[in-house]
Design an enzyme around this catalytic site. Sequence first.
Site, mmCIF file in Angstrom:
data_model
loop_
_atom_site.group_PDB
_atom_site.id
_atom_site.type_symbol
_atom_site.label_atom_id
_atom_site.label_comp_id
_atom_site.label_asym_id
_atom_site.label_seq_id
_atom_site.Cartn_x
_atom_site.Cartn_y
_atom_site.Cartn_z
ATOM 1 N N SER A 177 -4.224 2.603 -8.408
ATOM 2 C CA SER A 177 -5.100 3.770 -8.542
ATOM 3 C C SER A 177 -5.828 3.673 -9.872
ATOM 4 O O SER A 177 -5.314 3.089 -10.838
ATOM 5 C CB SER A 177 -4.269 5.060 -8.514
ATOM 6 O OG SER A 177 -5.046 6.182 -8.892
ATOM 7 N N SER B 8 3.866 5.217 -12.362
ATOM 8 C CA SER B 8 4.264 4.162 -11.441
ATOM 9 C C SER B 8 3.092 3.248 -11.094
ATOM 10 O O SER B 8 3.269 2.032 -10.933
ATOM 11 C CB SER B 8 4.875 4.754 -10.167
ATOM 12 O OG SER B 8 4.010 5.696 -9.567
ATOM 13 N N LYS B 9 1.889 3.799 -11.007
ATOM 14 C CA LYS B 9 0.722 2.970 -10.717
ATOM 15 C C LYS B 9 0.332 2.124 -11.929
ATOM 16 O O LYS B 9 -0.173 0.998 -11.779
ATOM 17 C CB LYS B 9 -0.449 3.855 -10.275
ATOM 18 C CG LYS B 9 -0.245 4.518 -8.921
ATOM 19 C CD LYS B 9 -0.057 3.506 -7.799
ATOM 20 C CE LYS B 9 -0.050 4.171 -6.436
ATOM 21 N NZ LYS B 9 0.098 3.218 -5.312
ATOM 22 N N TYR C 276 3.033 9.785 -10.614
ATOM 23 C CA TYR C 276 2.154 8.864 -9.895
ATOM 24 C C TYR C 276 1.453 7.918 -10.874
ATOM 25 O O TYR C 276 1.440 6.698 -10.687
ATOM 26 C CB TYR C 276 1.138 9.675 -9.108
ATOM 27 C CG TYR C 276 0.177 8.883 -8.258
ATOM 28 C CD1 TYR C 276 0.560 8.418 -7.009
ATOM 29 C CD2 TYR C 276 -1.116 8.637 -8.695
ATOM 30 C CE1 TYR C 276 -0.328 7.725 -6.203
ATOM 31 C CE2 TYR C 276 -2.013 7.934 -7.910
ATOM 32 C CZ TYR C 276 -1.621 7.477 -6.653
ATOM 33 O OH TYR C 276 -2.510 6.778 -5.874
ATOM 34 N N ASN D 54 0.796 -1.214 0.000
ATOM 35 C CA ASN D 54 0.000 0.000 0.000
ATOM 36 C C ASN D 54 0.837 1.278 0.000
ATOM 37 O O ASN D 54 0.351 2.339 -0.391
ATOM 38 C CB ASN D 54 -0.923 0.007 1.230
ATOM 39 C CG ASN D 54 -1.622 1.332 1.422
ATOM 40 O OD1 ASN D 54 -2.530 1.695 0.679
ATOM 41 N ND2 ASN D 54 -1.184 2.087 2.430
ATOM 42 N N ILE E 140 -10.490 9.125 -2.586
ATOM 43 C CA ILE E 140 -10.847 8.680 -1.246
ATOM 44 C C ILE E 140 -10.572 9.814 -0.266
ATOM 45 O O ILE E 140 -9.481 10.387 -0.248
ATOM 46 C CB ILE E 140 -10.035 7.436 -0.839
ATOM 47 C CG1 ILE E 140 -10.180 6.312 -1.890
ATOM 48 C CG2 ILE E 140 -10.446 6.962 0.539
ATOM 49 C CD1 ILE E 140 -11.582 5.791 -2.059
#
Length: 252
Positions: A139, A154-155, A151, A87, A184
């Site tokens: 994500s 990499s996700k 981000y 996570n 979220i």
Amino acid sequence: MELNLAGKIVLVTGGSKGIGKAIAKAFLDEGAIVAISARSKEDLEKTRTELGSIGIYPGDLTISTTREQVFRALLDDYGRIDILINNVGGSNGGAAMETDLTLFEQAMHLNYLSAVHFSQMAAREMKKTGEGSIINISSIYGRESGGKITYNNSKAALISFTKGFADEMIKQGIRVNGIAPGSILHPTGNWQKRMEENPEKIHKFVEHEIPAGRFGTVEEVANVAVFLASEKASWIVGATINVDGGQSRSNF
């Protein structure tokens, strides 16, 4: 629904706050034995005070030797690992042309390579028992544009790794899956900061971008994690499941 997770040894990286903390609590509620790792020892100790009996392992998880130390300490304390939740993560930089290459590298170490490394170490141990579950928290922006490009990149790599590693490890009785959260809201997250800075803008974002009409909660992500880790999800292999209230524009 009885998930039969009591007594399972669970490691949650980035488990001191937000989604990771909620996942740790959800496994504790199912009777699992939970350990969490994160950079801040203070945050880890605070979470242990709030949640109760959990193992804590502080360290910078972007560093390979630190990851190895954390994992060895976990095995020394518990003897095995049954469930790994990758996570830990975060975002940095801005527009691609304005972001130094080192920030792309840092994002890959934090969001992708840490998960690959922990997965390799966990899988070696899980093979000894012939079973285990690895869950990668990615994500919805790993599938489509949105958020910061470091981000997203990499996700996206993490979603790809999840499927490839799943096909490899299921032969050993190890299931690998992922969860792709949408937006979220929680007290330590970026959306909370943005809400405080410009509530009108964020309310418009929710209205236009999230069909369900609200932010998701960390508990809604955690509920999917405990299900995916359980025997009730035995035929789910290599999937990355959107948990986003319909926010994602992708149809796969």
